[in-house]
Design a protein around this motif. Sequence first.
Motif, PDB file in Angstrom:
ATOM      1  N   VAL A   1      -4.218  65.260  27.756  1.00 39.88           N
ATOM      2  CA  VAL A   1      -4.381  63.923  26.931  1.00 39.88           C
ATOM      3  C   VAL A   1      -3.017  62.962  27.040  1.00 39.88           C
ATOM      4  N   GLY A   2      -3.079  61.763  26.794  1.00 39.66           N
ATOM      5  CA  GLY A   2      -1.799  60.865  26.717  1.00 39.66           C
ATOM      6  C   GLY A   2      -1.656  60.521  25.267  1.00 39.66           C
ATOM      7  N   HIS A   3      -0.800  59.293  24.979  1.00 39.36           N
ATOM      8  CA  HIS A   3      -0.458  58.926  23.803  1.00 39.36           C
ATOM      9  C   HIS A   3      -1.652  58.443  22.963  1.00 39.36           C
ATOM     10  N   ASP A   4      -1.772  58.902  21.830  1.00 41.48           N
ATOM     11  CA  ASP A   4      -2.637  58.591  20.838  1.00 41.48           C
ATOM     12  C   ASP A   4      -4.198  58.743  21.459  1.00 41.48           C
ATOM     13  N   GLU A   5      -4.286  59.833  22.342  1.00 43.46           N
ATOM     14  CA  GLU A   5      -5.567  60.390  22.878  1.00 43.46           C
ATOM     15  C   GLU A   5      -5.830  61.973  22.441  1.00 43.46           C
ATOM     16  N   ALA A   6      -7.102  62.044  22.039  1.00 39.53           N
ATOM     17  CA  ALA A   6      -7.588  63.387  21.577  1.00 39.53           C
ATOM     18  C   ALA A   6      -8.184  64.203  22.631  1.00 39.53           C
ATOM     19  N   THR A   7      -8.328  65.380  22.415  1.00 42.68           N
ATOM     20  CA  THR A   7      -8.742  66.221  23.280  1.00 42.68           C
ATOM     21  C   THR A   7     -10.610  66.138  23.222  1.00 42.68           C
ATOM     22  N   PRO A   8     -11.181  66.512  24.139  1.00 44.44           N
ATOM     23  CA  PRO A   8     -12.859  66.400  23.904  1.00 44.44           C
ATOM     24  C   PRO A   8     -13.238  67.286  22.886  1.00 44.44           C
ATOM     25  N   ASP A   9     -12.671  68.449  22.446  1.00 43.95           N
ATOM     26  CA  ASP A   9     -13.196  69.220  21.401  1.00 43.95           C
ATOM     27  C   ASP A   9     -12.865  68.731  20.066  1.00 43.95           C
TER      28      ASP A   9
ATOM     29  N   VAL B   1      -8.378  60.411  16.055  1.00 43.64           N
ATOM     30  CA  VAL B   1      -7.332  61.310  16.453  1.00 43.64           C
ATOM     31  C   VAL B   1      -8.041  62.732  16.302  1.00 43.64           C
ATOM     32  N   GLY B   2      -7.326  63.572  16.613  1.00 42.68           N
ATOM     33  CA  GLY B   2      -7.701  65.054  16.262  1.00 42.68           C
ATOM     34  C   GLY B   2      -7.555  65.461  14.915  1.00 42.68           C
ATOM     35  N   GLU B   3      -8.021  66.658  14.725  1.00 43.51           N
ATOM     36  CA  GLU B   3      -7.805  67.462  13.433  1.00 43.51           C
ATOM     37  C   GLU B   3      -6.410  67.763  13.033  1.00 43.51           C
ATOM     38  N   TYR B   4      -5.826  67.967  14.271  1.00 47.46           N
ATOM     39  CA  TYR B   4      -4.294  68.097  14.429  1.00 47.46           C
ATOM     40  C   TYR B   4      -3.694  67.189  15.042  1.00 47.46           C
ATOM     41  N   HIS B   5      -2.918  66.319  14.470  1.00 47.21           N
ATOM     42  CA  HIS B   5      -2.207  64.958  15.325  1.00 47.21           C
ATOM     43  C   HIS B   5      -0.981  65.650  15.488  1.00 47.21           C
ATOM     44  N   VAL B   6      -0.464  65.811  17.095  1.00 50.47           N
ATOM     45  CA  VAL B   6       0.861  66.337  17.287  1.00 50.47           C
ATOM     46  C   VAL B   6       1.767  65.076  17.792  1.00 50.47           C
ATOM     47  N   GLY B   7       3.020  64.986  17.273  1.00 51.73           N
ATOM     48  CA  GLY B   7       3.728  64.128  17.618  1.00 51.73           C
ATOM     49  C   GLY B   7       5.065  64.617  18.186  1.00 51.73           C
ATOM     50  N   VAL B   8       5.365  64.208  19.441  1.00 51.41           N
ATOM     51  CA  VAL B   8       6.498  64.816  20.085  1.00 51.41           C
ATOM     52  C   VAL B   8       7.641  63.571  20.035  1.00 51.41           C
ATOM     53  N   CYS B   9       8.877  63.562  19.566  1.00 48.87           N
ATOM     54  CA  CYS B   9       9.700  62.504  19.261  1.00 48.87           C
ATOM     55  C   CYS B   9      10.201  62.394  20.864  1.00 48.87           C
ATOM     56  N   ILE B  10      10.621  61.153  21.253  1.00 48.41           N
ATOM     57  CA  ILE B  10      11.094  61.033  22.461  1.00 48.41           C
ATOM     58  C   ILE B  10      12.164  59.942  22.317  1.00 48.41           C
ATOM     59  N   ASN B  11      12.758  59.894  21.379  1.00 47.49           N
ATOM     60  CA  ASN B  11      13.810  58.689  20.628  1.00 47.49           C
ATOM     61  C   ASN B  11      15.279  59.463  21.422  1.00 47.49           C
ATOM     62  N   THR B  12      16.140  58.703  21.543  1.00 48.73           N
ATOM     63  CA  THR B  12      17.457  59.086  22.122  1.00 48.73           C
ATOM     64  C   THR B  12      18.130  60.628  22.106  1.00 48.73           C
ATOM     65  N   LEU B  13      18.285  60.981  20.872  1.00 46.21           N
ATOM     66  CA  LEU B  13      18.678  62.496  20.829  1.00 46.21           C
ATOM     67  C   LEU B  13      17.851  63.533  21.247  1.00 46.21           C
ATOM     68  N   CYS B  14      16.421  63.287  20.749  1.00 43.53           N
ATOM     69  CA  CYS B  14      15.428  64.450  20.991  1.00 43.53           C
ATOM     70  C   CYS B  14      15.197  64.168  22.466  1.00 43.53           C
ATOM     71  N   ALA B  15      15.128  62.958  22.977  1.00 42.03           N
ATOM     72  CA  ALA B  15      15.000  62.927  24.446  1.00 42.03           C
ATOM     73  C   ALA B  15      15.921  63.645  25.092  1.00 42.03           C
ATOM     74  N   VAL B  16      17.379  63.312  24.787  1.00 40.11           N
ATOM     75  CA  VAL B  16      18.424  64.120  25.833  1.00 40.11           C
ATOM     76  C   VAL B  16      18.429  65.699  25.556  1.00 40.11           C
TER      77      VAL B  16
END
Length: 226
Positions: free
Chosen positions: A108-116, A77-92
């Motif tokens: 990039v998509g889920h659990d994918e890292a940028t080329p750098d 994963v990247g040096e900085y692993h960024v998580g976005v909550c997509i569960n119910t409340l955060c989603a709406v």
Amino acid sequence: MTYEPEILASLERDAKDIIARYPKPRSALLPMLHLVQSVDGHITQDGIEFCADQLGITAAQVTGVSTFYTQYKREPVGEYHVGVCINTLCAVMGGDQIWNELSEHVGVGHDEATPDGKVSLERIECNAACDFAPVMTVNWEFFDNMTPEKAKGLVDDLRAGREVAPTRGPGGVCSWKEASRVLAGFPDGRAHEGVQAGPESLVGLELAKERGWTAPEPGSDGEVRA
């Protein structure tokens, strides 16, 4: 295992420290996995074999645990692993839009890292911070009340090497490997920094104080007894 002698010696010292915290060695597996992840950046076959050897269990048992929990990554994963909550409340509240725009922006998509290797993204089912929705994390530090614009700006800053500060907690963000070492049980001395609970989290407590509400005493009427 193919660890360099110095790295192996350091891992063995840290493993001894971790194992000593538990009555049975195999109980130390979760922090041990964070330990090897702090060295390799993800769970490698070398890390699996090291944990198995130190704990007296099989590599298959270690693999079973490491593939069950999402905090253990099987690919870099990247040096900085960024998580976005997509569960119910955060989603709406906008989490789905944040994810869609951020993923397109970064490429990039889920659990994918940028080329750098700087940033990776993860769709997170719950960050346990619903009162600050929509919420993101960077190496498990919270960024609250986010928008697509703020999310893209945050990732751009991380990739450019600019300092960013979580909404709550320490005054800066450590690397993915450093965060893994903290989760292994080796504090970085920053737990005291910053706001620990924001105003939104304290509304119920403040209301209880204002109205004189207290928890029932043990044995009081209405308590459920075995």
